[in-house]
Write a protein that holds these residues in place. Structure first.
Motif, PDB file in Angstrom:
ATOM      1  N   PHE A   1      55.771-118.058  12.587  1.00 34.52           N
ATOM      2  CA  PHE A   1      56.636-118.083  11.410  1.00 34.52           C
ATOM      3  C   PHE A   1      56.847-116.657  10.927  1.00 34.52           C
ATOM      4  O   PHE A   1      55.967-115.798  11.079  1.00 34.52           O
ATOM      5  CB  PHE A   1      56.014-118.927  10.288  1.00 34.52           C
ATOM      6  CG  PHE A   1      55.909-120.388  10.612  1.00 34.52           C
ATOM      7  CD1 PHE A   1      57.000-121.227  10.432  1.00 34.52           C
ATOM      8  CD2 PHE A   1      54.734-120.924  11.115  1.00 34.52           C
ATOM      9  CE1 PHE A   1      56.922-122.573  10.745  1.00 34.52           C
ATOM     10  CE2 PHE A   1      54.641-122.268  11.436  1.00 34.52           C
ATOM     11  CZ  PHE A   1      55.734-123.094  11.254  1.00 34.52           C
ATOM     12  N   ASP A   2      57.995-116.415  10.336  1.00 31.88           N
ATOM     13  CA  ASP A   2      58.269-115.095   9.768  1.00 31.88           C
ATOM     14  C   ASP A   2      57.643-114.943   8.395  1.00 31.88           C
ATOM     15  O   ASP A   2      57.292-113.840   7.977  1.00 31.88           O
ATOM     16  CB  ASP A   2      59.783-114.868   9.671  1.00 31.88           C
ATOM     17  CG  ASP A   2      60.445-114.855  11.034  1.00 31.88           C
ATOM     18  OD1 ASP A   2      60.003-114.068  11.892  1.00 31.88           O
ATOM     19  OD2 ASP A   2      61.378-115.646  11.249  1.00 31.88           O
ATOM     20  N   VAL A   3      57.518-116.058   7.685  1.00 32.14           N
ATOM     21  CA  VAL A   3      56.956-116.027   6.337  1.00 32.14           C
ATOM     22  C   VAL A   3      56.495-117.437   5.969  1.00 32.14           C
ATOM     23  O   VAL A   3      57.034-118.431   6.474  1.00 32.14           O
ATOM     24  CB  VAL A   3      57.999-115.495   5.322  1.00 32.14           C
ATOM     25  CG1 VAL A   3      59.176-116.451   5.189  1.00 32.14           C
ATOM     26  CG2 VAL A   3      57.381-115.199   3.964  1.00 32.14           C
ATOM     27  N   ILE A   4      55.489-117.517   5.098  1.00 28.21           N
ATOM     28  CA  ILE A   4      54.940-118.799   4.663  1.00 28.21           C
ATOM     29  C   ILE A   4      55.038-118.906   3.143  1.00 28.21           C
ATOM     30  O   ILE A   4      54.684-117.957   2.427  1.00 28.21           O
ATOM     31  CB  ILE A   4      53.464-118.946   5.082  1.00 28.21           C
ATOM     32  CG1 ILE A   4      53.329-118.840   6.602  1.00 28.21           C
ATOM     33  CG2 ILE A   4      52.888-120.271   4.578  1.00 28.21           C
ATOM     34  CD1 ILE A   4      51.888-118.734   7.079  1.00 28.21           C
ATOM     35  N   ILE A   5      55.513-120.046   2.656  1.00 31.10           N
ATOM     36  CA  ILE A   5      55.528-120.355   1.226  1.00 31.10           C
ATOM     37  C   ILE A   5      54.378-121.329   0.982  1.00 31.10           C
ATOM     38  O   ILE A   5      54.380-122.437   1.511  1.00 31.10           O
ATOM     39  CB  ILE A   5      56.862-120.988   0.803  1.00 31.10           C
ATOM     40  CG1 ILE A   5      58.029-120.053   1.115  1.00 31.10           C
ATOM     41  CG2 ILE A   5      56.836-121.346  -0.676  1.00 31.10           C
ATOM     42  CD1 ILE A   5      59.391-120.697   0.940  1.00 31.10           C
ATOM     43  N   PHE A   6      53.394-120.914   0.195  1.00 35.89           N
ATOM     44  CA  PHE A   6      52.194-121.727   0.009  1.00 35.89           C
ATOM     45  C   PHE A   6      52.029-122.085  -1.460  1.00 35.89           C
ATOM     46  O   PHE A   6      51.912-121.213  -2.312  1.00 35.89           O
ATOM     47  CB  PHE A   6      50.951-120.946   0.469  1.00 35.89           C
ATOM     48  CG  PHE A   6      49.993-121.744   1.302  1.00 35.89           C
ATOM     49  CD1 PHE A   6      49.235-122.759   0.729  1.00 35.89           C
ATOM     50  CD2 PHE A   6      49.833-121.492   2.655  1.00 35.89           C
ATOM     51  CE1 PHE A   6      48.357-123.499   1.490  1.00 35.89           C
ATOM     52  CE2 PHE A   6      48.952-122.213   3.428  1.00 35.89           C
ATOM     53  CZ  PHE A   6      48.210-123.228   2.844  1.00 35.89           C
ATOM     54  N   ASP A   7      52.014-123.395  -1.756  1.00 31.40           N
ATOM     55  CA  ASP A   7      51.768-123.843  -3.120  1.00 31.40           C
ATOM     56  C   ASP A   7      50.306-123.573  -3.478  1.00 31.40           C
ATOM     57  O   ASP A   7      49.420-123.637  -2.621  1.00 31.40           O
ATOM     58  CB  ASP A   7      52.077-125.343  -3.236  1.00 31.40           C
ATOM     59  CG  ASP A   7      51.958-125.846  -4.666  1.00 31.40           C
ATOM     60  OD1 ASP A   7      52.179-125.052  -5.596  1.00 31.40           O
ATOM     61  OD2 ASP A   7      51.636-127.038  -4.846  1.00 31.40           O
ATOM     62  N   ARG A   8      50.053-123.289  -4.742  1.00 30.94           N
ATOM     63  CA  ARG A   8      48.675-123.013  -5.185  1.00 30.94           C
ATOM     64  C   ARG A   8      47.893-124.306  -5.399  1.00 30.94           C
ATOM     65  O   ARG A   8      46.752-124.453  -4.950  1.00 30.94           O
ATOM     66  CB  ARG A   8      48.720-122.180  -6.465  1.00 30.94           C
ATOM     67  CG  ARG A   8      47.402-122.072  -7.223  1.00 30.94           C
ATOM     68  CD  ARG A   8      46.405-121.177  -6.548  1.00 30.94           C
ATOM     69  NE  ARG A   8      45.078-121.297  -7.133  1.00 30.94           N
ATOM     70  CZ  ARG A   8      44.642-120.562  -8.148  1.00 30.94           C
ATOM     71  NH1 ARG A   8      45.433-119.656  -8.705  1.00 30.94           N
ATOM     72  NH2 ARG A   8      43.422-120.709  -8.604  1.00 30.94           N
ATOM     73  N   LEU A   9      48.493-125.261  -6.103  1.00 29.85           N
ATOM     74  CA  LEU A   9      47.784-126.488  -6.482  1.00 29.85           C
ATOM     75  C   LEU A   9      48.126-127.603  -5.498  1.00 29.85           C
ATOM     76  O   LEU A   9      49.143-128.277  -5.638  1.00 29.85           O
ATOM     77  CB  LEU A   9      48.146-126.880  -7.916  1.00 29.85           C
ATOM     78  CG  LEU A   9      47.804-125.832  -8.982  1.00 29.85           C
ATOM     79  CD1 LEU A   9      48.272-126.302 -10.353  1.00 29.85           C
ATOM     80  CD2 LEU A   9      46.309-125.543  -8.997  1.00 29.85           C
TER      81      LEU A   9
END
Length: 224
Positions: free
Chosen positions: A45-53
């Motif tokens: 992946f070029d970038v990851i969007i990660f939720d905190r909760l």
């Protein structure tokens, strides 16, 4: 970009996924930290969007595991927790950026593009160059067409941040966070005033304008 979204809230995930697909990006969405860690470790992946909760596991712990496993993909953490301590915890865990909910998609997309284009600061990268503009990081010396440009601390920080992502949108919010450390909009002309002063020094005496305004969004530095 090939983007991994780790988000259990379906409304938020659908909002992000729709915007990314409309911009021609590739997207994989998973709903748990464990799925996110597996996907991040096994795919490119070029970038990851990660939720905190996230259910069953804090996103912070998941990011720590990924970094301990030598996953170097840029990560932007999304969260409703906007206190300075929460932001610091996210960055200390290994996230490269931190965006507080609610947010505008244009802001998220600009940050994603900046993360994928940004080169890490290292001793081997001692200068940034754009056309005849040179920023020497070790001495903080700025020259254009051989002429030394005297900048104050904030002006230098703005210019250095812009120069790390040439041709990419840098929003007002990003500058407030990176240069001033604000996680809120003080509702002043702080950014505009400093960018205007920076332009007067970097652009006004020369024939080609490098710092461009994207009305309502932010700024781009480019010699195109």
């Amino acid at each position: 970009m090939n983007v991994l979204i780790v988000e259990d809230d379906m409304d938020t995930a659908s909002f992000i996924k729709k915007g990314l697909l409309q911009n021609g990006e590739s997207v994989l969405h998973v709903t748990s930290a464990s799925e996110g860690m597996i996907a991040a470790s096994s795919s490119e992946f070029d970038v990851i969007i990660f939720d905190r909760l996230l259910p069953n596991m804090d996103g912070l712990d998941a990011v720590k595991v990924l970094r301990a496993s030598n996953v170097t993909t840029p990560i932007i953490m999304l969260t409703a927790l906007g206190d300075t301590a929460d932001r610091v915890a996210g960055l200390d865990a290994g996230a490269d950026d931190y965006l507080v909910k609610p947010f505008e998609f244009s802001e998220l997309h600009a940050r994603l593009k900046a993360l994928t284009r940004r080169k890490p600061i290292s001793q081997s990268t001692v200068s940034l160059r754009l056309g005849d503009l040179i920023v020497e990081r070790t001495s903080r010396k700025v020259t254009r067409d051989g002429q030394v440009i005297d900048l104050n601390t904030k002006e230098y920080q703005i210019l250095e941040f812009l120069m790390q992502s040439p041709g990419q949108l840098v929003t007002k919010t990003m500058l407030l966070e990176k240069v001033w450390g604000f996680n809120f909009d003080p509702k002043t002309s702080l950014v505009q005033t400093h960018v205007s002063r920076l332009r007067n020094k970097v652009d006004k005496p020369f024939n080609i304008e490098l710092i461009k305004t994207v009305r309502g969004c932010g700024y781009i530095i480019s010699n195109d």
